[in-house]
Enzyme design. Structure first.
Site, PDB file in Angstrom:
ATOM      1  N   HIS A   1     -16.723  27.400  33.174  1.00 52.36           N
ATOM      2  CA  HIS A   1     -15.456  27.003  33.060  1.00 52.36           C
ATOM      3  C   HIS A   1     -14.871  28.374  32.147  1.00 52.36           C
ATOM      4  O   HIS A   1     -13.653  28.592  32.591  1.00 52.36           O
ATOM      5  CB  HIS A   1     -15.383  25.810  32.256  1.00 52.36           C
ATOM      6  CG  HIS A   1     -13.903  25.170  32.256  1.00 52.36           C
ATOM      7  ND1 HIS A   1     -13.510  24.895  33.578  1.00 52.36           N
ATOM      8  CD2 HIS A   1     -13.083  24.529  31.413  1.00 52.36           C
ATOM      9  CE1 HIS A   1     -12.340  24.427  33.605  1.00 52.36           C
ATOM     10  NE2 HIS A   1     -12.204  24.072  32.369  1.00 52.36           N
TER      11      HIS A   1
ATOM     12  N   GLU B   1      -3.182  15.205  29.790  1.00 55.50           N
ATOM     13  CA  GLU B   1      -4.309  15.113  29.043  1.00 55.50           C
ATOM     14  C   GLU B   1      -4.429  13.675  28.672  1.00 55.50           C
ATOM     15  O   GLU B   1      -3.492  12.966  28.171  1.00 55.50           O
ATOM     16  CB  GLU B   1      -4.282  15.876  27.622  1.00 55.50           C
ATOM     17  CG  GLU B   1      -3.855  17.325  27.920  1.00 55.50           C
ATOM     18  CD  GLU B   1      -5.095  18.001  28.395  1.00 55.50           C
ATOM     19  OE1 GLU B   1      -6.282  17.619  28.295  1.00 55.50           O
ATOM     20  OE2 GLU B   1      -4.812  19.353  29.137  1.00 55.50           O
TER      21      GLU B   1
ATOM     22  N   TYR C   1     -11.397  30.557  33.696  1.00 50.05           N
ATOM     23  CA  TYR C   1     -10.066  31.013  33.026  1.00 50.05           C
ATOM     24  C   TYR C   1      -9.575  32.396  33.219  1.00 50.05           C
ATOM     25  O   TYR C   1      -8.394  32.695  32.947  1.00 50.05           O
ATOM     26  CB  TYR C   1      -9.899  30.432  31.302  1.00 50.05           C
ATOM     27  CG  TYR C   1      -9.939  29.461  30.991  1.00 50.05           C
ATOM     28  CD1 TYR C   1     -10.659  28.133  31.324  1.00 50.05           C
ATOM     29  CD2 TYR C   1      -9.004  29.065  29.952  1.00 50.05           C
ATOM     30  CE1 TYR C   1     -10.367  27.038  31.101  1.00 50.05           C
ATOM     31  CE2 TYR C   1      -8.718  27.810  29.539  1.00 50.05           C
ATOM     32  CZ  TYR C   1      -9.503  26.699  30.138  1.00 50.05           C
ATOM     33  OH  TYR C   1      -8.951  25.405  29.781  1.00 50.05           O
TER      34      TYR C   1
ATOM     35  N   GLU D   1      -4.522  25.158  25.985  1.00 52.88           N
ATOM     36  CA  GLU D   1      -5.691  25.074  26.714  1.00 52.88           C
ATOM     37  C   GLU D   1      -6.548  26.650  26.697  1.00 52.88           C
ATOM     38  O   GLU D   1      -7.662  26.749  26.764  1.00 52.88           O
ATOM     39  CB  GLU D   1      -5.365  25.105  28.479  1.00 52.88           C
ATOM     40  CG  GLU D   1      -5.548  23.745  28.579  1.00 52.88           C
ATOM     41  CD  GLU D   1      -5.343  23.390  30.184  1.00 52.88           C
ATOM     42  OE1 GLU D   1      -5.130  24.243  30.918  1.00 52.88           O
ATOM     43  OE2 GLU D   1      -5.617  22.232  30.642  1.00 52.88           O
TER      44      GLU D   1
ATOM     45  N   CYS E   1      -2.034  23.928  34.598  1.00 52.50           N
ATOM     46  CA  CYS E   1      -3.503  23.599  35.035  1.00 52.50           C
ATOM     47  C   CYS E   1      -3.421  22.504  36.118  1.00 52.50           C
ATOM     48  O   CYS E   1      -2.672  21.750  36.500  1.00 52.50           O
ATOM     49  CB  CYS E   1      -4.086  22.714  33.748  1.00 52.50           C
ATOM     50  SG  CYS E   1      -5.532  22.045  34.095  1.00 52.50           S
TER      51      CYS E   1
ATOM     52  N   CYS F   1     -11.044  22.035  38.260  1.00 52.83           N
ATOM     53  CA  CYS F   1     -11.997  22.766  38.200  1.00 52.83           C
ATOM     54  C   CYS F   1     -13.183  22.496  37.330  1.00 52.83           C
ATOM     55  O   CYS F   1     -14.412  22.766  37.402  1.00 52.83           O
ATOM     56  CB  CYS F   1     -11.436  24.197  37.658  1.00 52.83           C
ATOM     57  SG  CYS F   1      -9.877  24.682  37.964  1.00 52.83           S
TER      58      CYS F   1
ATOM     59  N   THR G   1      -8.029  16.512  31.150  1.00 50.66           N
ATOM     60  CA  THR G   1      -6.980  16.945  31.751  1.00 50.66           C
ATOM     61  C   THR G   1      -7.061  16.394  33.341  1.00 50.66           C
ATOM     62  O   THR G   1      -5.837  15.895  33.899  1.00 50.66           O
ATOM     63  CB  THR G   1      -7.306  18.341  32.030  1.00 50.66           C
ATOM     64  OG1 THR G   1      -7.298  19.085  30.727  1.00 50.66           O
ATOM     65  CG2 THR G   1      -6.008  18.955  32.610  1.00 50.66           C
TER      66      THR G   1
ATOM     67  N   CYS H   1      -7.550  30.912  36.680  1.00 49.67           N
ATOM     68  CA  CYS H   1      -6.508  29.976  36.499  1.00 49.67           C
ATOM     69  C   CYS H   1      -5.252  30.642  35.724  1.00 49.67           C
ATOM     70  O   CYS H   1      -3.788  30.462  35.924  1.00 49.67           O
ATOM     71  CB  CYS H   1      -6.734  28.665  36.181  1.00 49.67           C
ATOM     72  SG  CYS H   1      -7.152  28.479  34.194  1.00 49.67           S
TER      73      CYS H   1
HETATM   74 FE1  SF4 Z   1      -7.113  23.793  34.264  1.00 51.09          FE
HETATM   75 FE2  SF4 Z   1      -7.935  26.328  34.307  1.00 51.09          FE
HETATM   76 FE3  SF4 Z   1      -9.442  24.365  33.539  1.00 51.09          FE
HETATM   77 FE4  SF4 Z   1      -8.957  24.774  36.173  1.00 51.09          FE
HETATM   78  S1  SF4 Z   1      -9.900  26.349  34.929  1.00 51.09           S
HETATM   79  S2  SF4 Z   1      -9.072  23.044  34.961  1.00 51.09           S
HETATM   80  S3  SF4 Z   1      -6.871  25.200  36.035  1.00 51.09           S
HETATM   81  S4  SF4 Z   1      -7.694  25.074  32.572  1.00 51.09           S
HETATM   82 FE    FE Z   2      -8.646  23.497  30.874  1.00 51.44          FE
END
Ligand code: SF4
Ligand code: FE
Length: 487
Positions: free
Chosen positions: A297, A262, A301, A452, A105, A109, A196, A304
């Site tokens: 968000h 975290e 995903y 996650e 991660c 984002c 995070t 990422c």
């Molecule tokens: Fe982390 Fe993925 Fe969330 Fe970006 S989208 S903060 S890489 S879990």
């Molecule tokens: Fe996340």
């Protein structure tokens, strides 16, 4: 041509300097001094620095940078407010790219997604209440763009008794809320968990965790806050095998360069000045803010986790070569299955972006139904990919002796003899790869890839609720009625 770009964007070195501040952070019961030098924290900082590094590279400028629609300046895409479907698609492509580079991660984002949600919600709030939240937010965000700041997004409250509403809790602080108000701003108390990006960010955007109802106005707050603001205490979250990073061995860690983290963030009567407040008591907009942020968000995903999946598939393919099983047909088939699952997630990320639409505020938003389908698949496929990896790697994934034994004068030569695989493959390379895979499967990196995937951007049931709301079952029933002439 790049001069302008260099002026508007922070270099990785500038980013590292900019986060060196005194944070009220605790780990293992002690206050952490100079957190940027802590061996457990360093990999997570390297990860964020990588974003700044990639944005400086000509090769990636189309994905990593763009022009601000507010200032015209070149900015890091993580500070952009999407202006087109193409922007939404590039966001997902950028996230896949960074996932491929760091295999964890990369933390940036959440604030990006929060900003894109707030941009349209504040516009709609102003229209209804004649407030000036949108202008405030734009001014706040122009500063973020101009200084290329990293911004966290803070949503999840501690929630206390999950069966009770925020205002019915025995302890009213289980959901972050306003406890006082002055002419200049508000005072807030509560905690935000699973943070995070908090420690490595300059600022954070705080949002409610659920739809707030009339009578609960004190909980309907959204604002920007500096991550080191007075009254904020941070406690570092433990992760499986985290202290391996404190051993004097890179090889034991798996992904020794990069990682996530975290933080448990506690707000003890933190003052928020008026100019940083973007919602204050307007309960009917709280649900929209939560949903739009979660939608953005959930789209993220589809980028990422796919990038991390690419690295994992590469690692698995390589280990099967090292161990001499790569030509077996069932191995090839399982690798194809992993690729199929990973690319399906990418399809979802690209699809919800491609069907994006323009909000009244002028910014673009992903398709809500497909973003939720995307994240629902993310709660499943990485687990199946991970199961296939464990299958292909073999039991050695959790029985490998330590690096110290490998290097020991007594048992080292014996271990090397019996850990040898195909001719030409070094024991050390196989060892590093096995530790990397172990780490993703059951160590620190399992947080980034599995936990996650399950709970980040909302647990599976949250997406199922949104899928129900968006799917229009009545229309589907009418389709069959029309075909069969049912009145
Ligand atoms: Fe982390 Fe993925 Fe969330 Fe970006 S989208 S903060 S890489 S879990
Ligand atoms: Fe996340």
């Amino acid at each position: 041509m790049r001069e302008n770009l260099k002026m508007a964007l922070k270099t990785p070195e500038e980013y590292l300097e900019s986060i060196k501040r005194d944070m009220n952070l605790y780990m293992f019961g002690e206050k952490v001094k100079e957190f940027w030098n802590h061996p457990i924290i360093k990999p997570s900082i390297n990860t964020v620095a990588k974003i700044y590094e990639l944005a400086q590279m000509e090769e990636y400028k189309d994905l990593m940078t763009t022009h601000s629609h507010m200032t015209g300046e070149i900015i890091n895409r993580f500070t952009h407010i999407h202006q087109s479907v193409d922007d939404l698609i590039k966001k997902v492509k950028m996230q896949r790219l960074i996932g491929q580079k760091v295999a964890c991660c990369f933390q940036r984002c959440v604030g990006f997604d929060a900003a894109n949600a707030l941009y349209s919600v504040t516009h709609e709030l102003d229209k209804k209440y004649n407030t000036n939240y949108h202008e405030r937010f734009k001014n706040y965000w122009i500063e973020v763009q101009n200084q290329d700041l990293m911004v966290d997004g803070a949503m999840t409250d501690t929630k206390g008794d999950r069966g009770k509403r925020p205002s019915d809790q025995t302890d009213p602080d289980q959901y972050l809320h306003m406890v006082d108000e002055t002419d200049d701003g508000i005072i807030v108390r509560g905690a935000k968990v699973h943070q995070t990006g908090w420690l490595n960010s300059h600022r954070a955007i705080v949002m409610p965790t659920l739809t707030i109802r009339p009578g609960e106005e004190e909980y309907a707050v959204s604002f920007g806050v500096d991550t080191d603001a007075k009254g904020i205490t941070m406690v570092y979250g433990r992760q499986s095998c985290d202290t391996r990073k404190m051993e004097d061995s890179k090889m034991e860690v798996g992904n020794y360069k990069y990682g996530g983290q975290e933080i448990f963030v506690i707000f003890e009567d933190v003052f928020i000045p008026n100019e940083n407040i973007f919602m204050k008591g307007e309960v009917e907009f709280s649900g929209e803010l939560v949903n739009r942020f979660a939608g953005f968000h959930r789209q993220s995903y589809g980028g990422c986790k796919v990038g991390i999946g690419d690295v994992l598939i590469g690692a698995t393919s390589l280990i099967t070569e090292y161990q001499g099983v790569n030509n077996a047909s069932h191995i090839k088939d399982k690798l194809i299955e992993m690729i199929h699952l990973n690319e399906t997630l990418y399809c979802c990320g690209i699809a919800c972006s491609s069907l994006g639409f323009k909000r009244e505020a002028g910014n673009y938003e992903m398709d809500m139904l497909l973003a939720n389908v995307c994240k629902q698949n993310v709660t499943r496929f990485p687990y199946e990919i991970s199961r296939l990896i464990d299958d292909l790697v073999g039991g050695i994934i959790c029985t490998l002796p330590s690096e110290a034994d490998l290097k020991s004068e007594e048992v080292g030569p014996l271990l090397k003899k019996y850990l040898s695989v195909c001719d030409g493959v070094s024991v050390e390379d196989r060892y590093k790869l096995l530790r990397f895979i172990e780490n993703i499967s059951m160590g620190v990196a399992a947080v980034s890839y599995k936990v996650e995937s399950m709970h980040g951007a909302g647990s599976p049931q949250a997406q199922r609720i949104m899928i129900t709301r968006q799917s229009n079952l009545e229309k589907k029933k009418q389709l069959i009625k029309d075909i069969l002439d049912i009145e």
